[in-house]
Design an enzyme around this catalytic site. Structure first.
Site, PDB file in Angstrom:
ATOM      1  N   ASP A  15     -16.643  -1.416  -7.913  1.00  0.00           N
ATOM      2  CA  ASP A  15     -16.530  -2.421  -8.454  1.00  0.00           C
ATOM      3  C   ASP A  15     -16.507  -3.607  -7.215  1.00  0.00           C
ATOM      4  O   ASP A  15     -15.429  -3.472  -6.308  1.00  0.00           O
ATOM      5  CB  ASP A  15     -15.278  -2.617  -9.135  1.00  0.00           C
ATOM      6  CG  ASP A  15     -15.283  -4.104  -9.842  1.00  0.00           C
ATOM      7  OD1 ASP A  15     -16.145  -4.793 -10.017  1.00  0.00           O
ATOM      8  OD2 ASP A  15     -14.122  -3.932 -10.649  1.00  0.00           O
ATOM      9  N   ASP A 111     -22.698  -6.111  -9.846  1.00  0.00           N
ATOM     10  CA  ASP A 111     -21.672  -5.872  -8.928  1.00  0.00           C
ATOM     11  C   ASP A 111     -20.740  -4.792  -9.049  1.00  0.00           C
ATOM     12  O   ASP A 111     -19.619  -4.588  -8.584  1.00  0.00           O
ATOM     13  CB  ASP A 111     -20.624  -7.120  -8.760  1.00  0.00           C
ATOM     14  CG  ASP A 111     -19.925  -7.368  -9.747  1.00  0.00           C
ATOM     15  OD1 ASP A 111     -20.515  -7.047 -10.981  1.00  0.00           O
ATOM     16  OD2 ASP A 111     -18.974  -8.112  -9.945  1.00  0.00           O
ATOM     17  N   GLU A 112     -21.198  -3.717 -10.088  1.00  0.00           N
ATOM     18  CA  GLU A 112     -20.592  -2.582 -10.491  1.00  0.00           C
ATOM     19  C   GLU A 112     -21.267  -1.530 -11.059  1.00  0.00           C
ATOM     20  O   GLU A 112     -22.440  -1.648 -11.655  1.00  0.00           O
ATOM     21  CB  GLU A 112     -19.550  -2.769 -11.417  1.00  0.00           C
ATOM     22  CG  GLU A 112     -19.968  -3.238 -12.842  1.00  0.00           C
ATOM     23  CD  GLU A 112     -18.727  -3.368 -13.881  1.00  0.00           C
ATOM     24  OE1 GLU A 112     -18.154  -2.682 -13.779  1.00  0.00           O
ATOM     25  OE2 GLU A 112     -18.733  -4.554 -14.472  1.00  0.00           O
TER      26      GLU A 112
END
Length: 416
Positions: A15, A111-112
């Site tokens: 993350d 973003d993860e």
């Protein structure tokens, strides 16, 4: 000899920390150590913060805060417009690094993502690998991240949230009673405000209450989701890390935050018309059709409500989507000032897979087509099924209209 499938898995959830803000700070090092935020147009009410740096958060600024309020709390806040192309490039670079370790990489947002490292490490080697990955992303891209390590996706996701920024956290099922069960249910990954409210009404206030609740009771009140939530609260999650999930489109939607509150039906109808047009264009660009139409309404007090209707026949035309969306809005909007409107078509399938079901309303049309169908079948039997098919099979259009939202568009960068 024990079966291979019984081997415990080791899943990482990576993350990125304050991703958009971190990308901007990496791009312009003079911004490091400063309170910055990515925001929409600050001159309009839709100017809310998409994300902000940890320096800004230390001053009481947070994501979704209105720009004017953020500036009041932190006068030195530096506001930047979003640079989506920059974020997409950074995201692709992150996942390219992850794929140097294993093909079992599943991006879930820009973003993860998850990676399954079961075949790569054992024991404490997992922590060492996580440290290596975290350092590579920081050294090569100048981007901070947190990594959760666990035997399944739910626990890995939970673990990555426990220490930010630059944290590495191991979470095991046996640790849940001490770490999670005393927390309110709203703190559990996968439980939103609406579900938390329902659970509280059922006297289920903590994650421990949920873990120990009767499955039959949960199913009777929350359906299948109740049993799934109970499993999660007990650390049970059998989902695999699936690299092919990037090819799954489950819904196509569009929403808009309005410059001023809408109170007149004509203005609401006009806005919904525009949303349905954009959704229909995107369905067309992706050659998709869907069985469910949903509307989302957020009022001036930030209360959210959504309603949906499901049909046996999948639809994709603007006129059909608009008719359903307007009908749902008429039934469930009671004149309160509207701040945001959204329309979504879900349960989507490839349009070539759609098959209209016969009904008393369309059987005559099918009867007229019967002679044509017989000819088509004869041609297909002689020359192959691909020689002719009902309707037009168009290539998916790789343009703006095929985009559903930026958070999903990034997935195109990961497809072959």
């Amino acid at each position: 000899m024990a079966e291979r499938k019984q081997k415990g898995r080791i899943i990482f959830h990576i993350d990125m920390n304050c991703f958009y803000a971190s990308v901007e700070q990496a791009h312009d090092p003079t911004l490091k150590g400063k309170a910055i935020a990515i925001a929409g147009n600050p001159k309009e009410r839709r100017g809310i913060l998409v994300t902000c740096s940890y320096e800004a958060r230390a001053k009481g600024v947070y994501t979704t805060m209105a720009v004017w309020e953020a500036k009041r709390k932190c006068p030195e806040l530096i506001l930047l417009p979003p640079n989506f192309e920059r974020y997409r490039i950074a995201s692709k670079a992150i996942f390219d690094i992850l794929r140097t370790y294993t093909e079992l990489v599943e991006p879930v947002s820009i973003d993860e993502g998850y990676i399954d490292v079961t075949e790569l490490v054992k024991g404490r080697e997992a922590i060492e690998l996580a440290e290596t990955i975290q350092k590579r992303i920081l050294n090569e891209l100048d981007l901070p991240s947190s990594i959760g390590i666990a035997p399944n996706k739910f626990l890995a996701k939970t673990a990555s949230d426990m220490k930010k920024p630059m944290g590495i956290t191991v979470l095991r099922k046996r640790e849940l009673p001490n770490i999670l069960w005393s927390l309110p249910v709203i703190e559990m990954h996968g439980v939103g405000e609406s579900t938390a409210k329902k659970l509280n009404e059922l006297k289920i206030n903590t994650i421990g209450d949920l873990a120990q609740a009767s499955e039959a009771f949960l199913k009777s009140n929350l359906g299948k989701n109740g049993a799934r939530l109970k499993d999660r609260a007990n650390g049970i999650d059998n989902r695999e890390v699936d690299p092919n999930s990037i090819y799954d489109t489950k819904s196509v939607g569009n929403s808009t935050t309005l410059p001023i509150d809408l109170v007149e039906w004509d203005e609401v109808r006009k806005t919904i018309d525009g949303l349905c047009e954009r959704v229909a264009k995107r369905l067309s660009a992706k050659n998709l059709a869907g069985h469910t139409v949903s509307i989302q309404i957020r009022d001036a007090d930030w209360h959210n409500s959504s309603r949906s209707k499901t049909f046996s026949n999948a639809i994709y035309k603007k006129s059909d989507i608009l008719e359903i969306a307007l009908d749902l809005t008429k039934k469930h909007w009671h004149g309160e000032p509207v701040r945001l409107l959204g329309v979504t078509v879900s349960n989507v399938i490839d349009r070539k897979e759609t098959a209209e079901q016969l009904s008393i309303f369309n059987y005559e049309q099918h009867a007229k087509e019967e002679p044509i169908i017989q000819v088509v079948e004869q041609l297909q039997k002689k020359f192959g099924k691909e020689i002719i098919s009902k309707g037009m099979k168009e290539k998916k259009k790789p343009n703006y209209e095929s985009q559903t939202s930026f958070s999903k568009d990034f997935l195109e960068d990961h497809k072959d």
